[in-house]
Design an enzyme around this catalytic site. Structure first.
Site, PDB file in Angstrom:
ATOM      1  CD  GLU A  60      -3.052  -1.013   2.224  1.00 34.71           C
ATOM      2  OE1 GLU A  60      -4.214  -1.359   1.975  1.00 34.71           O
ATOM      3  OE2 GLU A  60      -2.696  -0.610   3.348  1.00 34.71           O
ATOM      4  CD  GLU A  98      -4.382  -5.623   3.039  1.00 35.34           C
ATOM      5  OE1 GLU A  98      -3.178  -5.773   3.271  1.00 35.34           O
ATOM      6  OE2 GLU A  98      -5.082  -4.718   3.555  1.00 35.34           O
TER       7      GLU A  98
END
Length: 778
Positions: free
Chosen positions: A190, A264
């Site tokens: 991320e 995710e």
């Protein structure tokens, strides 16, 4: 960016897809038995369509003795793949010393997964987040005062290279290209949340290749950060907790063709101390899963099994919201490895979308659970009677300066006789228990930047001691540069205090083994270690009831089970049966506050959602203030655009102030609520500001009963949770104010706003912005 378009020829598309599937010469003599590639529409396993049904299981959060059991559960849930993080700080605790034993033996974890018929997606970092101490970074990186993490700082890249080379030695032979189960390897994590430097991501990619990884390399980001740091030679996946249709639409902006994947997908959420236990919205979770299954989109459920953050590894959300050791996550497989209603609902759903030849096995039996009758801790080792040799220094330094990474640290000096005076510190990371001549005077608290305390009058010179407890380092955003202990200057009555002794208390195995216990019971508020013996006839899993204890850490037979805190929501510690033995079992408890009663018990079920705000030494994290907005001209008065996308707002000219106030005047659904997933402020150059030192100066309403809608959620760097005005006991009408205290006056040129994600109300329509140095009166 000049991305490839829908008109790309098949040849050109194949070239780009091959960049993602870059392969290097084999580093293993083991021949590949299977192939995994990226097709024009699907992932391909041995040339056939393969929809990845993945779930996250962290080896470090499960006793190694239970790995096979948990992986069998993952398979029985209907998963065909598991996703596994590596945590750098667990593997390289000191520079150049690599430890792959016990719960860090990820090669063994991967081999067991393969034996159980599961593929593996590897996420080796170097940055992980995962509510893990410092996001997985080793603390010793902070010994360089000006080192910049997650950048092209040569010192950082050099350390990362050494780490990844070792990772490659252990795990590169387990790639599918060498006969192993690893299908894909993630680069960084991320990064778009943190920066935009595609060259940095290129450096990370090359280090992975140099380490011997030749399978598909990929990068993950939330929908509104997919283009930040984007590179064509890293396959992109998107992370989200709801609304797959919109999120995959954002992914298609940079991936016109090729398989879509959610890196995710959140069935629940993690817990932080002092906030309610999080529960996911199961009907929405199942509906979103089915959407992805129907549309052939791959996914990884984060978490399929959360487990426990044993030891001192639990991290902290930014600016400072320490995470609980329980990582139950309301996952389909519970913290102790139990099947849940969500498990069977997920299993039934997956059974409708199996690939040719797939079958779902029956779940393994649940591990035995035992109940232990209440028993008492009868031995103590007070901290002040178990100190090591001191380190002398003129002014106090951070923990890292003294070559200490975790635990507690005690600072001691002598102060002169005098009248009552104000003790003021630059900062304390994280909690400073202040003692004068051995008596506790108060607690300095990082949660609300409370670094001042009134000391009483003294007839003669007195000993001042500050016992600092370091909770987990911030694991998200720029706050990962989280140095622990005290920062000078420390002043009394405006005069700097000098001549300090410092005592390192790392809470490691050696320190615990050297404690000197006796039957002498300390006073109620004295920090001390306690010891008890728990008699067990037939070992099994249990949950230690710590609800009568204060705040600290607990060990079982030398295994650190994690942290406890009487404010909740967690009131128990998971004690795996594989760490117990028949007969006497030693329990050691460090309690910094002192127990109400030194009693424990082994329960059959955990207590995950029992809050006691009345036991918090802060009493109230919300200082009583009065808003002063009546005669203040707003910097901005306008409306947000509808929808859930990130919105960036620039002011006509930069404005300076210590306080930033967002006032919600109406919501798009016409109801009385307001909600914010995340707020970021832009500095004078238009770049996001660090949240370090930010606190909530004022919020008119927040839901803290039926869900965690606390205001801190708006500045914690996460977008799956949110601030929400009260809705359970009352529903106050707008306007609603959320005011940030930035710690000092700063120049602000604009802000970024992420609305509440998924379904539900509170998305703000009309709003006003106020900025200034005098917006509240304390």
């Amino acid at each position: 960016m000049n991305h490839f378009g829908m008109r790309a020829t098949s040849f050109a598309l194949a070239v780009i897809l091959n960049l993602w599937c870059l392969c290097l010469p084999s580093h293993s003599a083991e021949p590949a038995q299977h192939t995994f590639t990226i097709g024009t529409n699907d992932f391909l396993l041995d040339g056939s369509r393969f929809q990845i049904r993945c779930g996250e299981v962290h080896a470090a959060r499960v006793p190694a003795e239970y790995w096979r059991h948990r992986l069998q559960l993952a398979k029985a849930m209907g998963l065909n793949t598991v996703c596994a993080y590596l945590f750098w700080n667990q593997i390289e605790p000191t520079p150049g010393h690599f430890d792959w034993s016990g719960q860090a033996d990820l090669a063994r974890f991967c081999r067991i997964a393969q034996e159980e018929g599961l593929w593996v997606i590897l996420r080796p970092g170097p940055y992980a987040c995962a509510e893990w101490e410092m996001g997985g970074f080793p603390w010793w990186l902070l010994k360089d005062d000006d080192l910049k993490l997650r950048t092209r700082d040569p010192r950082y890249l050099g350390a990362v290279k050494k780490y990844l080379i070792e990772v490659g030695k252990k795990l590169a032979p387990l790639q599918i290209t060498h006969g192993g189960p690893i299908l894909m390897v993630q680069v960084e994590n991320e990064y778009g949340f943190y920066g935009k430097d595609a060259a940095y991501m290129g450096e990370m990619r090359q280090l992975m290749i140099d380490a011997g990884f030749d399978v598909t390399l990929f990068a993950c980001n939330p929908p509104y950060h997919l283009k930040d740091g984007y590179r064509r030679d890293l396959f992109p996946v998107v992370n989200f907790g709801s609304d797959p249709e919109s999120s995959f639409k954002s992914l298609r902006d940079i991936l016109p063709r090729g398989p879509l994947m959610c890196g995710e997908f959140y069935p629940g959420w993690f817990d932080t101390w002092g906030a309610p236990h999080h529960l996911g919205k199961t009907p929405q979770y199942l509906a979103d899963l089915e959407y992805m299954l129907k549309h052939g989109e791959s996914f990884s459920i984060y978490m399929a099994h959360g487990g426990t953050t044993f030891g001192l590894w639990s991290g902290s959300d930014g600016p400072f919201k320490p995470d609980t050791s329980s990582y139950d996550y309301d996952a389909p497989i519970s913290e102790a490895g139990w099947t849940t209603a969500k498990f069977f609902q997920t299993r039934d759903l997956f059974a409708k979308y199996l690939l040719p030849g797939e079958k779902i096995p029956a779940p393994p039996a649940t591990n035995p659970v035992i109940i232990v009758a209440p028993f008492t801790a009868t031995e103590c080792a007070p901290i002040f009677e178990n100190l090591p040799a001191p380190i002398e220094s003129n002014v106090p330094q951070t923990m890292e300066t003294y070559d200490q990474g975790h635990g507690c640290i005690l600072y001691r000096t002598t102060i002169p006789a005098g009248a009552a005076q104000l003790l003021a510190l630059a900062n304390v990371h994280d909690f400073g228990f202040v003692f004068l001549n051995g008596q506790r005077i108060g607690v300095l608290d990082r949660r609300n930047n409370n670094f001042k305390l009134q000391l009483p009058a003294r007839q003669k010179a007195a000993t001042l001691e500050i016992l600092v407890e370091a909770m987990g380092r911030v694991n998200f955003g720029a706050g990962v540069h989280d140095r622990k202990g005290l920062a000078a200057p420390v002043k009394l009555g405006g005069q700097e205090l000098t001549g300090w002794q410092t005592f390192r208390l790392p809470l490691d195995d050696q320190m615990i083994a050297n404690l000197k216990f006796s039957n002498k019971i300390p006073t109620s508020n004295s920090p001390a270690f306690w010891r008890a013996m728990m008699n067990v006839e037939n070992p099994g899993d249990t949950f230690l009831d710590l609800s009568r204890w204060g705040k600290g850490v607990v060990w079982l037979n030398g295994h650190c089970l994690g942290r406890f805190w009487n404010i909740g929501p967690t009131q128990t510690a998971y004690a795996p049966g594989c760490w117990l033995h028949a007969g006497k079992n030693e329990i050691v408890i460090l309690d910094l506050l002192g127990p109400e009663k030194p009693e424990l018990a082994g329960l059959a079920k955990p207590m995950l959602d029992e809050l006691h705000p009345e036991k918090d030494f802060a009493k109230s994290l919300r200082p009583k203030v009065t808003l002063q907005l009546e005669n203040v001209k707003p910097v901005l008065s306008t409306a947000f655009a509808p929808g859930g996308e990130l919105q960036e707002v620039k002011f006509s000219a930069p404005v300076s102030g210590q306080y930033f106030c967002l006032e919600s005047q109406s919501a798009f659904d016409g109801k009385s609520f307001a909600a914010v997933a995340e707020l970021d402020l832009l500095d004078g150059a238009g770049k996001p500001m660090s949240h370090e030192g930010w606190t909530i100066a004022y919020v008119d309403s927040e839901e803290r009963q039926k869900e965690d809608g606390s205001a801190e959620n708006a500045i914690d760097g996460q977008t799956a949770n949110f601030w929400h005005t009260e809705w359970s006991a009352a529903q106050p009408k707008p306007p609603h104010q959320l005011m940030l205290d930035l710690g000092k006056s700063q120049t602000i040129s604009g802000f970024r706003y992420v609305p509440r994600q998924g379904s539900g109300g509170g998305r703000i329509k009309d709003y006003r912005i106020f900025i200034g140095d005098n917006l509240i009166r304390r």
